[in-house]
Design a protein around this motif. Structure first.
Motif, PDB file in Angstrom:
ATOM      1  N   UNK A  74       0.830  -1.195   0.000  1.00 58.48           N
ATOM      2  CA  UNK A  74       0.000   0.000   0.000  1.00 58.48           C
ATOM      3  C   UNK A  74       0.865   1.245   0.000  1.00 58.48           C
ATOM      4  N   UNK A  75       0.216   2.401   0.075  1.00 58.83           N
ATOM      5  CA  UNK A  75       0.931   3.675   0.055  1.00 58.83           C
ATOM      6  C   UNK A  75       1.687   3.892   1.372  1.00 58.83           C
ATOM      7  N   UNK A  76       2.953   4.289   1.230  1.00 57.53           N
ATOM      8  CA  UNK A  76       3.817   4.525   2.383  1.00 57.53           C
ATOM      9  C   UNK A  76       4.544   5.845   2.180  1.00 57.53           C
ATOM     10  N   UNK A  77       4.628   6.644   3.221  1.00 58.45           N
ATOM     11  CA  UNK A  77       5.453   7.849   3.180  1.00 58.45           C
ATOM     12  C   UNK A  77       6.874   7.446   3.548  1.00 58.45           C
ATOM     13  N   UNK A  78       7.826   7.877   2.725  1.00 58.87           N
ATOM     14  CA  UNK A  78       9.232   7.581   2.979  1.00 58.87           C
ATOM     15  C   UNK A  78       9.988   8.882   3.187  1.00 58.87           C
ATOM     16  N   UNK A  79      10.899   8.871   4.144  1.00 59.01           N
ATOM     17  CA  UNK A  79      11.798   9.989   4.345  1.00 59.01           C
ATOM     18  C   UNK A  79      13.124   9.580   3.722  1.00 59.01           C
ATOM     19  N   UNK A  80      13.563  10.324   2.718  1.00 55.17           N
ATOM     20  CA  UNK A  80      14.845  10.086   2.062  1.00 55.17           C
ATOM     21  C   UNK A  80      15.814  11.121   2.640  1.00 55.17           C
ATOM     22  N   UNK A  81      16.886  10.628   3.256  1.00 52.06           N
ATOM     23  CA  UNK A  81      17.831  11.493   3.967  1.00 52.06           C
ATOM     24  C   UNK A  81      19.198  11.396   3.290  1.00 52.06           C
ATOM     25  N   UNK A  82      19.848  12.539   3.136  1.00 54.86           N
ATOM     26  CA  UNK A  82      21.129  12.598   2.435  1.00 54.86           C
ATOM     27  C   UNK A  82      22.237  13.065   3.368  1.00 54.86           C
ATOM     28  N   UNK A  83      23.355  12.351   3.317  1.00 49.62           N
ATOM     29  CA  UNK A  83      24.546  12.752   4.064  1.00 49.62           C
ATOM     30  C   UNK A  83      25.761  12.471   3.196  1.00 49.62           C
ATOM     31  N   UNK A  86      25.923   9.579   0.693  1.00 48.59           N
ATOM     32  CA  UNK A  86      25.041   8.490   1.126  1.00 48.59           C
ATOM     33  C   UNK A  86      23.581   8.929   1.140  1.00 48.59           C
ATOM     34  N   UNK A  87      22.712   7.952   0.884  1.00 49.86           N
ATOM     35  CA  UNK A  87      21.270   8.183   0.915  1.00 49.86           C
ATOM     36  C   UNK A  87      20.662   7.114   1.826  1.00 49.86           C
ATOM     37  N   UNK A  88      19.789   7.535   2.732  1.00 46.93           N
ATOM     38  CA  UNK A  88      19.149   6.616   3.667  1.00 46.93           C
ATOM     39  C   UNK A  88      17.643   6.712   3.492  1.00 46.93           C
ATOM     40  N   UNK A  89      16.971   5.575   3.596  1.00 47.60           N
ATOM     41  CA  UNK A  89      15.525   5.532   3.423  1.00 47.60           C
ATOM     42  C   UNK A  89      14.883   5.112   4.731  1.00 47.60           C
ATOM     43  N   UNK A  90      13.934   5.925   5.201  1.00 46.46           N
ATOM     44  CA  UNK A  90      13.232   5.634   6.442  1.00 46.46           C
ATOM     45  C   UNK A  90      11.724   5.702   6.203  1.00 46.46           C
ATOM     46  N   UNK A  91      11.024   4.591   6.250  1.00 43.71           N
ATOM     47  CA  UNK A  91       9.562   4.665   6.190  1.00 43.71           C
ATOM     48  C   UNK A  91       9.025   5.410   7.409  1.00 43.71           C
ATOM     49  N   UNK A  92       8.061   6.268   7.201  1.00 45.44           N
ATOM     50  CA  UNK A  92       7.458   7.001   8.308  1.00 45.44           C
ATOM     51  C   UNK A  92       6.683   6.018   9.186  1.00 45.44           C
TER      52      UNK A  92
END
Length: 130
Positions: free
Chosen positions: A78-87, A90-96
């Motif tokens: 289903x639909x999920x909000x993802x937070x894409x974080x950059x450092x 590097x890129x990190x993916x965190x589902x809300x």
């Protein structure tokens, strides 16, 4: 503490408490609230009104934050909000959390497994730009 935390969370960035021991070994709680300066008076009013404290220690802190984007992702669950974080590179993916919590309850899936699966799906789709 639960009631006070609920009230404080509506006005602040984050709230937590820590069990501690005071002088004469008396048990107590240390209440920590992170808030913007504009909300300080409201925060103080809540704490003084709804706790037994008679004093509050305050100090300013600085915060470094990473660049981030919040996207809507259509996963197989289903639909999920993802937070894409950059450092740096590097890129990190965190589902809300609230987003996957609803699915985990509805589908009776472990939230940890769902978290991993959604991140894996996103990485596969973004790798091939699907």
């Amino acid at each position: 503490m639960g009631f006070v935390i609920d009230l404080l969370l509506e006005k602040s960035l984050d709230v937590f408490y820590t069990p501690i021991f005071m002088k004469k070994n008396r048990p107590a709680y240390k209440l920590s609230v992170l808030c913007n300066v504009e909300k300080e008076e409201e925060i103080l009013d809540i704490i003084f009104k709804h706790t037994t404290t008679i004093g509050i220690r305050k100090y300013f802190v600085e915060r470094d934050i990473l660049k981030r984007e919040i996207i809507d992702f259509k996963s197989s669950f289903g639909d999920v909000k993802l937070k894409i974080v950059f450092h740096k590179d590097n890129k990190y993916i965190y589902p809300e959390y609230e987003s996957i919590k609803k699915i985990a309850i509805k589908e009776d899936i472990s939230i940890i497994d769902l978290y991993r699966e959604v991140v894996s799906e996103y990485e596969k789709k973004s790798k091939f730009n699907l």
